[in-house]
Design a protein around this motif. Structure first.
Motif, PDB file in Angstrom:
ATOM      1  N   SER A 120       0.805  -1.145  -0.079  1.00 13.78           N
ATOM      2  CA  SER A 120       0.258  -0.301   0.180  1.00 13.78           C
ATOM      3  C   SER A 120       1.569   1.181   0.109  1.00 13.78           C
ATOM      4  CB  SER A 120      -0.822   0.645   1.057  1.00 13.78           C
ATOM      5  OG  SER A 120      -0.288  -0.234   2.400  1.00 13.78           O
ATOM      6  N   LEU A 121       1.604   1.574   0.736  1.00 13.73           N
ATOM      7  CA  LEU A 121       2.925   2.567   0.638  1.00 13.73           C
ATOM      8  C   LEU A 121       3.638   2.308  -0.721  1.00 13.73           C
ATOM      9  CD1 LEU A 121       3.724   5.021   1.912  1.00 13.73           C
ATOM     10  CD2 LEU A 121       6.049   3.300   3.148  1.00 13.73           C
ATOM     11  N   PHE A 122       4.200   1.394  -1.115  1.00 10.75           N
ATOM     12  CA  PHE A 122       5.063   1.311  -1.973  1.00 10.75           C
ATOM     13  C   PHE A 122       3.902   1.855  -3.653  1.00 10.75           C
ATOM     14  CE2 PHE A 122       6.130  -1.013  -6.270  1.00 10.75           C
ATOM     15  CZ  PHE A 122       6.861  -0.400  -5.884  1.00 10.75           C
ATOM     16  N   ASP A 123       2.614   1.551  -3.075  1.00 15.80           N
ATOM     17  CA  ASP A 123       1.497   1.316  -4.046  1.00 15.80           C
ATOM     18  C   ASP A 123       1.476   3.023  -4.703  1.00 15.80           C
ATOM     19  OD1 ASP A 123       1.365  -0.261  -5.625  1.00 15.80           O
ATOM     20  OD2 ASP A 123      -0.341  -0.928  -4.437  1.00 15.80           O
ATOM     21  N   CYS A 124       0.786   4.229  -2.872  1.00 15.92           N
ATOM     22  CA  CYS A 124       0.875   5.824  -2.744  1.00 15.92           C
ATOM     23  C   CYS A 124       1.946   6.504  -3.490  1.00 15.92           C
ATOM     24  CB  CYS A 124       0.729   6.017  -1.640  1.00 15.92           C
ATOM     25  SG  CYS A 124      -0.427   4.950  -0.791  1.00 15.92           S
ATOM     26  N   LEU A 125       3.410   5.891  -2.982  1.00 13.31           N
ATOM     27  CA  LEU A 125       5.000   6.774  -3.060  1.00 13.31           C
ATOM     28  C   LEU A 125       5.059   6.984  -5.111  1.00 13.31           C
ATOM     29  CD1 LEU A 125       7.149   5.500  -0.294  1.00 13.31           C
ATOM     30  CD2 LEU A 125       5.661   7.622  -0.493  1.00 13.31           C
ATOM     31  N   LYS A 126       4.424   5.918  -5.735  1.00 13.82           N
ATOM     32  CA  LYS A 126       4.485   5.920  -6.974  1.00 13.82           C
ATOM     33  C   LYS A 126       4.115   7.477  -7.755  1.00 13.82           C
ATOM     34  CE  LYS A 126       3.609   1.048  -8.072  1.00 13.82           C
ATOM     35  NZ  LYS A 126       3.361   0.319  -8.320  1.00 13.82           N
ATOM     36  N   ARG A 127       2.599   7.846  -6.826  1.00 13.93           N
ATOM     37  CA  ARG A 127       2.101   8.614  -7.369  1.00 13.93           C
ATOM     38  C   ARG A 127       2.425  10.532  -6.916  1.00 13.93           C
ATOM     39  NH1 ARG A 127      -3.625   6.236  -6.207  1.00 13.93           N
ATOM     40  NH2 ARG A 127      -3.040   5.853  -5.053  1.00 13.93           N
ATOM     41  N   LEU A 128       2.680  10.007  -5.581  1.00 14.99           N
ATOM     42  CA  LEU A 128       3.554  10.639  -4.765  1.00 14.99           C
ATOM     43  C   LEU A 128       3.629  10.667  -2.991  1.00 14.99           C
ATOM     44  CD1 LEU A 128       2.509  14.337  -4.186  1.00 14.99           C
ATOM     45  CD2 LEU A 128       0.084  13.387  -2.982  1.00 14.99           C
ATOM     46  N   THR A 129       4.519  11.783  -2.729  1.00 16.55           N
ATOM     47  CA  THR A 129       5.629  11.873  -1.950  1.00 16.55           C
ATOM     48  C   THR A 129       4.980  13.023  -1.144  1.00 16.55           C
ATOM     49  OG1 THR A 129       7.906  12.057  -3.054  1.00 16.55           O
ATOM     50  CG2 THR A 129       8.449  11.843  -0.710  1.00 16.55           C
ATOM     51  N   PRO A 130       4.611  13.033   0.194  1.00 18.66           N
ATOM     52  CA  PRO A 130       3.812  13.435   1.474  1.00 18.66           C
ATOM     53  C   PRO A 130       4.992  14.855   1.706  1.00 18.66           C
ATOM     54  CG  PRO A 130       4.314  11.344   2.221  1.00 18.66           C
ATOM     55  CD  PRO A 130       4.654  11.090   1.101  1.00 18.66           C
ATOM     56  N   GLN A 131       3.941  16.010   1.323  1.00 19.43           N
ATOM     57  CA  GLN A 131       4.785  16.778   2.018  1.00 19.43           C
ATOM     58  C   GLN A 131       4.699  18.151   2.676  1.00 19.43           C
ATOM     59  OE1 GLN A 131       6.388  18.694  -1.697  1.00 19.43           O
ATOM     60  NE2 GLN A 131       8.331  17.913  -1.833  1.00 19.43           N
ATOM     61  N   LYS A 132       5.423  18.424   3.443  1.00 20.59           N
ATOM     62  CA  LYS A 132       4.590  19.591   4.982  1.00 20.59           C
ATOM     63  C   LYS A 132       5.364  20.620   4.729  1.00 20.59           C
ATOM     64  CE  LYS A 132       1.126  18.946   8.556  1.00 20.59           C
ATOM     65  NZ  LYS A 132       1.148  17.268   9.613  1.00 20.59           N
ATOM     66  N   ASP A 168       8.771  28.575   7.244  1.00 15.01           N
ATOM     67  CA  ASP A 168       8.755  27.329   7.062  1.00 15.01           C
ATOM     68  C   ASP A 168       8.815  27.093   6.050  1.00 15.01           C
ATOM     69  OD1 ASP A 168       6.718  27.260   9.260  1.00 15.01           O
ATOM     70  OD2 ASP A 168       5.449  28.688   8.122  1.00 15.01           O
ATOM     71  N   GLU A 169       9.391  25.894   6.038  1.00 10.27           N
ATOM     72  CA  GLU A 169      10.208  24.923   5.498  1.00 10.27           C
ATOM     73  C   GLU A 169       9.227  23.635   3.831  1.00 10.27           C
ATOM     74  OE1 GLU A 169      13.131  24.607   2.081  1.00 10.27           O
ATOM     75  OE2 GLU A 169      13.075  26.243   3.750  1.00 10.27           O
ATOM     76  N   TYR A 170       9.004  23.607   3.154  1.00 11.57           N
ATOM     77  CA  TYR A 170       7.897  22.705   2.518  1.00 11.57           C
ATOM     78  C   TYR A 170       8.402  21.569   1.998  1.00 11.57           C
ATOM     79  CZ  TYR A 170       4.075  20.823  -0.124  1.00 11.57           C
ATOM     80  OH  TYR A 170       2.568  20.594  -0.796  1.00 11.57           O
ATOM     81  N   SER A 171       8.741  20.184   3.140  1.00 17.18           N
ATOM     82  CA  SER A 171      10.008  19.537   2.978  1.00 17.18           C
ATOM     83  C   SER A 171       9.366  18.177   2.655  1.00 17.18           C
ATOM     84  CB  SER A 171      10.853  19.666   4.495  1.00 17.18           C
ATOM     85  OG  SER A 171      11.421  18.792   4.677  1.00 17.18           O
ATOM     86  N   GLU A 172      10.065  16.940   2.530  1.00 13.10           N
ATOM     87  CA  GLU A 172       9.981  15.371   2.428  1.00 13.10           C
ATOM     88  C   GLU A 172       9.989  15.404   3.800  1.00 13.10           C
ATOM     89  OE1 GLU A 172      11.559  13.285  -0.914  1.00 13.10           O
ATOM     90  OE2 GLU A 172      10.547  14.973  -2.530  1.00 13.10           O
ATOM     91  N   ASN A 173      10.937  15.823   4.527  1.00 15.68           N
ATOM     92  CA  ASN A 173      11.693  15.487   5.960  1.00 15.68           C
ATOM     93  C   ASN A 173      10.451  15.775   7.137  1.00 15.68           C
ATOM     94  OD1 ASN A 173      13.088  14.168   7.296  1.00 15.68           O
ATOM     95  ND2 ASN A 173      14.755  16.188   7.517  1.00 15.68           N
ATOM     96  N   ASN A 174       9.071  15.540   6.740  1.00 17.67           N
ATOM     97  CA  ASN A 174       8.073  15.407   8.100  1.00 17.67           C
ATOM     98  C   ASN A 174       7.984  14.505   8.452  1.00 17.67           C
ATOM     99  OD1 ASN A 174       6.215  14.345   6.477  1.00 17.67           O
ATOM    100  ND2 ASN A 174       6.514  15.661   4.836  1.00 17.67           N
ATOM    101  N   VAL A 175       7.038  14.088   9.818  1.00 16.68           N
ATOM    102  CA  VAL A 175       6.786  13.606  10.492  1.00 16.68           C
ATOM    103  C   VAL A 175       6.170  12.087   9.764  1.00 16.68           C
ATOM    104  CG1 VAL A 175       4.671  14.424  10.901  1.00 16.68           C
ATOM    105  CG2 VAL A 175       5.712  13.257  12.833  1.00 16.68           C
ATOM    106  N   LEU A 176       5.422  12.176   8.855  1.00 18.39           N
ATOM    107  CA  LEU A 176       4.563  11.430   8.300  1.00 18.39           C
ATOM    108  C   LEU A 176       5.657  10.362   7.480  1.00 18.39           C
ATOM    109  CD1 LEU A 176       1.757   9.635   7.632  1.00 18.39           C
ATOM    110  CD2 LEU A 176       1.537  10.988   5.640  1.00 18.39           C
ATOM    111  N   ASN A 177       6.594  11.139   7.089  1.00 24.43           N
ATOM    112  CA  ASN A 177       8.228   9.985   6.141  1.00 24.43           C
ATOM    113  C   ASN A 177       8.517   9.787   7.467  1.00 24.43           C
ATOM    114  OD1 ASN A 177       7.184  10.386   3.350  1.00 24.43           O
ATOM    115  ND2 ASN A 177       7.587  12.456   3.457  1.00 24.43           N
ATOM    116  N   GLN A 178       9.297   9.950   8.221  1.00 23.31           N
ATOM    117  CA  GLN A 178       9.384   9.724   9.303  1.00 23.31           C
ATOM    118  C   GLN A 178       9.117   8.304  10.078  1.00 23.31           C
ATOM    119  OE1 GLN A 178      10.244  12.762  12.045  1.00 23.31           O
ATOM    120  NE2 GLN A 178      11.541  14.145  10.541  1.00 23.31           N
ATOM    121  N   LEU A 179       7.054   8.554  10.085  1.00 20.73           N
ATOM    122  CA  LEU A 179       6.855   7.592  10.634  1.00 20.73           C
ATOM    123  C   LEU A 179       6.915   6.264   9.572  1.00 20.73           C
ATOM    124  CD1 LEU A 179       5.101   5.734  12.227  1.00 20.73           C
ATOM    125  CD2 LEU A 179       3.148   6.717  11.081  1.00 20.73           C
TER     126      LEU A 179
END
Length: 418
Positions: A120-132, A168-179
């Motif tokens: 499920s995570l692999f399929d999601c990452l093929k479409r989008l990387t969550p940023q915040k 504020d930095e629009y970054s991929e290094n956010n708490v969701l990706n860290q999880l």
């Protein structure tokens, strides 16, 4: 990795069947994790309780499966029904057809859940990387965001060419990706399935620029998905499930021990409530509430304890308390007084005239089947104006495929409310 030690609920295994498990070390480990109630560890044996799931201690894996959700001893069917109950109660879209593919693995229960998370995570990452947007502070050569003057004076009193800024930095290094990175790293260490390890390795490599941060239940619970992250709901819920039910020891940057367990008492309660709530229209005027609370005393409510009933049902005219008990029930001799006292208190507090102790069906025999008894038991309160009915009922979870036969359980639940 060795073959797992397979247990059913309340089953005992002698030391000769435990593949050299260090019983003293294992007992101390469970005590440190405050999980001594999960498995009783004796000098020459272990005995499981009502908890089901997987325990990995050093090189030993212990798999505990329920025995009341299948009408035979086929582990594949038990796994399928257990996965369905977890999927149904946790609102996770877990495909039970993965059970057939992974049932021959050394640790199928864990591998099924890992497969669902990784895919499920692999399929999601093929479409989008969550940023915040992430709040950052830094001493920069240029002005960005706003200057933190109190800190800037301390850092740059002799260097006016720098600015201590907050921005504020629009970054991929956010708490969701860290999880996701933390859970993927942990699961890679314990998976033995080549496909699962391949997908998890891809995910950890994809997150090469993300900080590896350790998560616990409290920290994971604080994470909320934003609107543009809704597509990650399934891997997010699975990641939280792993964190909430796992106890990890990180030693030498690898996962040594993990405990992934579910209390069948709680799972049984949640499963019954979800069946009632999702099919509420079929029950006419009845409304169902989970964990409805009420204070024991009218005064000093800030200091006194609150009681929560498992399932509260009302239809405008009548109130019923359903207290689920995942225990052996064949005759009334199996009912403990404390369970009756608890149910009686619930009825008094919520002004309910009927209480039901609901058990899973234990065996296919007539003597345990109180569902056909016409009259409930009337509580002997000593008051003519007080009438509380107590019933002892069972529902049959022993199905070859629980997913396709839950309509029969709903039919039984309808009968309880008549």
């Amino acid at each position: 990795m060795t073959e797992p030690i397979k247990l059913k609920e309340y089953e005992e295994k002698k030391e000769s069947e435990l593949q050299g498990l260090d019983l003293v070390g294992f007992r101390n480990y469970l005590n440190r994790q405050k999980l001594s109630s999960v498995i009783d560890v004796y000098s020459d044996s272990i005995k499981s309780s009502q908890w089901v799931g997987v325990i990995k201690y050093k090189k030993t894996i212990i798999q505990i499966l329920p025995k009341l959700i299948c009408d035979n001893d086929d582990n594949k069917t038990i796994l399928k029904n257990l996965i369905y109950m977890l999927s149904f109660t946790k609102r996770l879209d877990i495909k039970t057809n993965e059970v057939a593919k992974l049932s021959k693995e050394k640790n199928p229960f864990m591998e099924i859940l890992i497969r669902e998370f990784a895919d499920s995570l692999f399929d999601c990452l093929k479409r989008l990387t969550p940023q915040k947007y992430i709040r950052e502070e830094n001493n920069l050569n240029y002005l960005k965001g706003k200057i933190k003057f109190s800190v800037n004076i301390r850092y740059n009193c002799s260097n006016s060419a720098k600015f201590y800024c907050e921005y504020d930095e629009y970054s991929e290094n956010n708490v969701l990706n860290q999880l996701f990175l933390f859970v993927s790293t942990c699961l890679y260490s314990i998976s033995s399935n080549n496909y699962n390890k391949k997908i998890l390795k891809f995910i950890t490599n994809y997150y090469a620029d993300i900080d590896l941060v350790r998560f616990d239940k409290v920290k994971a619970e604080k994470i909320k998905l934003s609107r543009n992250q809704e597509m990650f709901k399934k891997p997010f819920m699975l990641a939280k499930m792993f964190i909430e039910n796992a106890t990890v020891d990180l030693t030498k940057n690898r996962l040594e021990n993990i405990i992934l367990l579910w209390d069948m008492n709680k799972l049984f309660e949640e499963f019954v409530f979800e069946l009632l709530k999702r099919n509420e229209k079929e029950f006419g005027d009845w409304k169902f509430y989970a964990q409805k609370g009420k204070f024991l005393f009218k005064n000093n409510q800030d200091k006194c304890r609150m009681t929560n009933v498992d399932i509260f049902a009302e239809n405008g005219k009548e109130k019923i308390i359903i207290d689920t008990k995942y225990k052996k029930f064949e005759t009334l001799k199996d009912v403990s007084n404390s369970d009756i006292y608890q149910l009686t208190t619930y009825c008094l507090l919520h002004d309910a005239t009927k209480g039901i102790l609901l058990y899973p069906k234990w065996k296919d025999n007539k003597k345990e089947d109180n569902n056909d008894k016409k009259e409930p038991f009337i509580l002997n309160t000593g008051r003519n104006d007080s009438k509380i009915n107590i019933d002892f009922k069972t529902i049959d979870l022993k199905k070859n495929e629980l997913k396709k036969e839950d309509n029969k359980i709903i039919k039984d639940l309808k009968y309880l409310l008549k």
